[in-house]
Design a protein around this motif. Structure first.
Motif, short mmCIF file in Angstrom:
data_model
loop_
_atom_site.label_atom_id
_atom_site.label_comp_id
_atom_site.label_asym_id
_atom_site.label_seq_id
_atom_site.Cartn_x
_atom_site.Cartn_y
_atom_site.Cartn_z
N TRP A 6 0.82 -1.21 0.00
CA TRP A 6 0.00 0.00 0.00
C TRP A 6 0.86 1.27 0.00
O TRP A 6 0.41 2.33 -0.46
CB TRP A 6 -0.91 0.03 1.24
CG TRP A 6 -0.15 0.01 2.54
CD1 TRP A 6 0.21 -1.09 3.26
CD2 TRP A 6 0.38 1.14 3.24
NE1 TRP A 6 0.92 -0.72 4.39
CE2 TRP A 6 1.04 0.64 4.39
CE3 TRP A 6 0.37 2.52 3.02
CZ2 TRP A 6 1.67 1.48 5.32
CZ3 TRP A 6 1.00 3.35 3.94
CH2 TRP A 6 1.64 2.83 5.07
N ALA A 9 1.26 2.44 -3.49
CA ALA A 9 0.09 2.33 -4.37
C ALA A 9 -0.60 3.67 -4.61
O ALA A 9 -1.13 3.92 -5.70
CB ALA A 9 -0.91 1.34 -3.78
N ARG A 10 -0.60 4.55 -3.61
CA ARG A 10 -1.30 5.83 -3.72
C ARG A 10 -0.42 6.94 -3.14
O ARG A 10 0.35 6.72 -2.20
CB ARG A 10 -2.62 5.82 -2.93
CG ARG A 10 -3.72 5.01 -3.57
CD ARG A 10 -4.34 5.75 -4.75
NE ARG A 10 -5.20 6.85 -4.33
CZ ARG A 10 -5.48 7.92 -5.10
NH1 ARG A 10 -4.93 8.04 -6.29
NH2 ARG A 10 -6.29 8.86 -4.66
N LYS A 38 -10.56 11.35 -0.50
CA LYS A 38 -9.84 11.23 -1.77
C LYS A 38 -9.11 9.89 -1.90
O LYS A 38 -8.44 9.64 -2.90
CB LYS A 38 -8.81 12.36 -1.88
CG LYS A 38 -9.40 13.76 -1.88
CD LYS A 38 -10.07 14.11 -3.20
CE LYS A 38 -9.07 14.21 -4.32
NZ LYS A 38 -9.70 14.62 -5.60
N SER A 39 -9.23 9.05 -0.89
CA SER A 39 -8.55 7.74 -0.87
C SER A 39 -7.03 7.85 -0.96
O SER A 39 -6.36 6.96 -1.50
CB SER A 39 -9.08 6.84 -1.99
OG SER A 39 -10.44 6.57 -1.82
N PHE A 40 -6.49 8.96 -0.44
CA PHE A 40 -5.04 9.08 -0.34
C PHE A 40 -4.56 8.35 0.91
O PHE A 40 -5.24 8.35 1.94
CB PHE A 40 -4.61 10.54 -0.23
CG PHE A 40 -4.83 11.35 -1.48
CD1 PHE A 40 -4.38 10.91 -2.71
CD2 PHE A 40 -5.48 12.58 -1.41
CE1 PHE A 40 -4.58 11.66 -3.87
CE2 PHE A 40 -5.69 13.34 -2.55
CZ PHE A 40 -5.24 12.88 -3.78
N SER A 41 -3.38 7.75 0.84
CA SER A 41 -2.73 7.34 2.07
C SER A 41 -2.39 8.60 2.86
O SER A 41 -2.38 9.71 2.32
CB SER A 41 -1.46 6.54 1.77
OG SER A 41 -1.79 5.28 1.20
N VAL A 106 -7.43 3.45 4.44
CA VAL A 106 -6.24 3.82 3.66
C VAL A 106 -5.01 3.51 4.51
O VAL A 106 -5.11 3.23 5.71
CB VAL A 106 -6.24 5.33 3.27
CG1 VAL A 106 -7.46 5.67 2.43
CG2 VAL A 106 -6.15 6.22 4.50
N GLN A 242 7.20 6.47 -4.53
CA GLN A 242 5.96 7.19 -4.18
C GLN A 242 6.34 8.48 -3.48
O GLN A 242 7.46 8.64 -3.00
CB GLN A 242 5.06 6.35 -3.28
CG GLN A 242 3.65 6.88 -3.07
CD GLN A 242 2.93 7.23 -4.36
OE1 GLN A 242 3.03 8.38 -4.83
NE2 GLN A 242 2.22 6.27 -4.94
N ASP A 251 -4.31 13.62 -8.14
CA ASP A 251 -5.28 13.03 -9.08
C ASP A 251 -5.73 14.05 -10.10
O ASP A 251 -5.87 13.74 -11.28
CB ASP A 251 -6.47 12.48 -8.32
CG ASP A 251 -6.12 11.24 -7.50
OD1 ASP A 251 -5.07 10.63 -7.76
OD2 ASP A 251 -6.91 10.89 -6.60
#
Length: 258
Positions: A6, A9-10, A38-41, A106, A242, A251
């Motif tokens: 994970w 991944a973001r 926003k589904s951010f880590s 997240v 990342q 995004d």
């Protein structure tokens, strides 16, 4: 060791997806909720209270972000939870409060702040370890302080640990350390003792020998902080897996360039 996929991944929202202009202050429930939307880590910081509890807060003192003043470590967790963040209704909060809010939705990249004491606080590390061992969601810790990482390795070896670093050349930040100590931190010579699971290095100092070697020779994921500009992002894409970002929506930028 828990799964760490994970982490790359973001994009990772620095101190949550905060924006002071809209009353959303760093490291607060509002900033974390905005990142969740926003589904951010999420990257957050932990300071120690007087009774050894992990407080989700960046600074050593209360002055910048609250209407109170003085060292965070001078107050108990109960006293700190009664403090409100400047210009918001958000309270100061504990690691357990954060974990309850995120609830595994997240990933969490948690920086353990340190004063680089000669005798690091084992109670503080034990409290962090206990909370994360109860937590089922994706989470990792990181620190500039090798002693903190070594204590986490002892207390909870299954929790991923990140070695934070930079060039250690800014004497405003590193002036208390000797030249030898700064060299050791720059090159992460503590790695055999701390056994990091990943590396987190300042974007302005990439590429650098230590993170590159740990990434290429040992397969450690490399994340970079804090990405704020298009130039930073280009450097992150070239040299890291990342980014920890702030001040923009990755995004939205990806959509615009796609």
């Amino acid at each position: 060791m828990r799964d760490l996929s994970w982490l790359t991944a973001r994009p990772i929202a620095h101190r949550g997806y905060h924006d002071a202009a809209r009353g959303c202050i760093e490291n607060t429930p509002s900033a974390v909720t905005a990142a969740l939307d926003k589904s951010f880590s999420i990257e957050v910081d932990l300071q120690e209270s007087a009774d050894g509890q992990p407080i989700v807060f960046h600074d050593d003192t209360l002055d910048r972000l609250t209407f109170d003043s003085g060292p965070v470590i001078a107050r108990t967790a109960a006293e700190l939870r009664a403090v409100r963040m400047r210009g918001t209704d958000d309270p100061m909060w504990l690691l357990d409060d954060l974990l309850a809010l995120v609830d595994g939705r997240v990933g969490l990249c948690i920086e353990i702040k340190s004063r680089f004491r000669r005798t690091p606080s084992r109670n503080f590390i034990a409290a962090i370890a206990a909370s994360l061992q109860r937590y089922d969601g994706p989470a990792a810790v990181k620190s500039f302080d090798p002693d903190m990482l070594a204590l986490m390795r002892q207390a909870a070896p299954e929790i991923p640990r990140g070695a934070l670093g930079d060039g250690a050349r800014d004497l405003k930040e590193w002036g208390r350390a000797s030249r030898v100590e700064r060299f050791a931190l720059r090159h992460m010579l503590h790695a055999p003792r701390t056994r990091p699971s990943f590396v987190s290095y300042w974007v302005k100092d990439l590429p650098a020998l230590a993170p590159s070697l740990l990434r290429r020779l040992f397969g450690l994921p490399l994340i970079t902080w804090t990405v704020r500009t298009p130039e930073d992002r280009k450097r992150a894409e070239l040299f890291a897996d990342q980014m920890v970002f702030e001040g923009f929506d990755p995004d939205a930028q990806d959509s615009a360039t796609g």
